[in-house]
Design an enzyme around this catalytic site. Structure first.
Site, PDB file in Angstrom:
ATOM      1  N   ASN A 171       0.830  -1.208   0.000  1.00 31.53           N
ATOM      2  CA  ASN A 171       0.000   0.000   0.000  1.00 31.53           C
ATOM      3  C   ASN A 171       0.859   1.250   0.000  1.00 31.53           C
ATOM      4  OD1 ASN A 171      -2.684  -1.026   0.096  1.00 31.53           O
ATOM      5  ND2 ASN A 171      -2.442  -1.462   2.270  1.00 31.53           N
ATOM      6  N   LYS A 210       0.205  -4.150   5.199  1.00 39.73           N
ATOM      7  CA  LYS A 210       0.670  -5.041   6.258  1.00 39.73           C
ATOM      8  C   LYS A 210       1.723  -6.011   5.745  1.00 39.73           C
ATOM      9  CE  LYS A 210      -1.906  -6.231   9.664  1.00 39.73           C
ATOM     10  NZ  LYS A 210      -1.462  -5.196  10.621  1.00 39.73           N
ATOM     11  N   THR A 269       0.726   2.949  14.371  1.00 37.22           N
ATOM     12  CA  THR A 269       0.729   2.318  13.049  1.00 37.22           C
ATOM     13  C   THR A 269       1.960   1.425  12.897  1.00 37.22           C
ATOM     14  OG1 THR A 269      -0.272   4.322  12.157  1.00 37.22           O
ATOM     15  CG2 THR A 269       0.561   2.733  10.573  1.00 37.22           C
ATOM     16  N   ASP A 320       2.724  -5.159  13.312  1.00 35.50           N
ATOM     17  CA  ASP A 320       3.536  -5.761  12.253  1.00 35.50           C
ATOM     18  C   ASP A 320       4.982  -5.945  12.717  1.00 35.50           C
ATOM     19  OD1 ASP A 320       1.293  -5.660  10.585  1.00 35.50           O
ATOM     20  OD2 ASP A 320       1.796  -3.650   9.881  1.00 35.50           O
TER      21      ASP A 320
END
Length: 299
Positions: free
Chosen positions: A18, A47, A247, A251
């Site tokens: 993305n 992700k 954010t 991950d």
């Protein structure tokens, strides 16, 4: 930056790409409101990209498979620059997936996704990528690409270790072959949706009952994380830091947790390492830009 590749296990991140349009705001915009943003940036994200870079930074021999558009050169360059192998990346003539991200003053975020090339993963491409991996290798999946159930089935047949991060969650996940997944990774929201429970303990126990052969990695934000296998039940407290942007924190956690599995570290040490890495990540803005490298985590 030094990259250490432990052992001979290859790690495949089959996932999303993305372009993140990040808007720093005073507060989350409510229906009917027009709000000016305090800051705007375009960042590499998805992700899949985040987790691939986190795994590479953690020292894993990391490969990325996914599809970018002709507008995705920034993503390709970022993966290569961060030490991720892109031998199996594919380029499409359709737009790359992108995200609209609001980050408020406390560091929390709201995210709107456009799938783009992330929804072009077909069976032929999956089979071609997986032909390069074998028993004992690790695959890390998220829910931002299509045909995830097929990837799980094929990896299970090849006896690969499968990490499935059920994010972003949608109702279709309940029909995925999660019983064939080695590690199910969920946060509070995803765990509640999969289990139909709200209490943390009930979420964990319900998931273990539904998927008795699948290990559970449950991240709980400020409450830390929980790791459950057939033999162990481990809880690690979150580290207290000055968070500016969450954010990519999850991950980052996954990337470092995978390193512990590759190295066959004790699960407690693995979770502690992943916790420290994600704690560093939330003190920085952005997704990819916030991920610490191995040396930082062990300073």
């Amino acid at each position: 930056m030094k990259i250490y590749y432990g052992g001979v296990i290859k790690v495949l991140c089959f996932g999303s790409v993305n372009l993140d349009h990040v808007y720093k705001v005073d507060h989350f915009t409510v229906p009917g409101e027009t709000q000016g943003c305090l800051e705007y940036n375009i960042k590499c994200g998805g992700k899949g990209v985040n987790q691939a870079i986190a795994m590479a930074f953690a020292g894993n021999d990391t490969y990325f498979a996914g599809i970018i558009g002709s507008d995705g050169g920034l993503l390709k360059d970022a993966l290569v620059d961060k030490g991720v192998h892109i031998d199996y990346m594919k380029i499409s003539n359709k737009p790359t997936g992108h995200a609209i991200i609001e980050v408020d003053q406390s560091g929390q975020n709201h995210i709107l996704l456009y799938g783009g090339t992330n929804k072009e993963i077909d069976f032929e491409y999956i089979d071609e990528v997986l032909s390069h991996f074998s028993k004992g290798d690790i695959v890390v999946l998220q829910n931002e690409i299509n045909n995830v159930p097929y990837i799980i089935e094929r990896c299970y047949e090849k006896e690969m270790k499968i990490f499935f991060n059920a994010a972003p969650y949608d109702i279709a996940v309940k029909n995925y072959p999660i019983e064939k997944v080695t590690w199910l990774v969920v946060n509070e929201t995803e765990g509640a949706a999969l289990s139909n429970e709200e209490d943390y303990e009930k979420i964990i126990q319900t998931l273990k009952q539904k998927y008795p052969h699948t290990h559970i990695l449950f991240t709980m934000g400020k409450e830390g994380s929980r790791v459950l296998t057939d033999k162990e039940d481990i809880k690690v407290e979150a580290l207290k830091v000055n968070a500016v942007d969450t954010t990519g924190a999850g991950d980052t956690y996954i990337g470092y947790f995978v390193r512990g599995i590759v190295e066959e570290m004790p699960l407690l040490e693995t979770a502690q390492m992943a916790t420290k890495a994600s704690a560093i990540a939330v003190t920085r803005f952005g997704a990819v830009d916030s991920i610490p490298n191995y040396e930082e985590v062990f300073e």
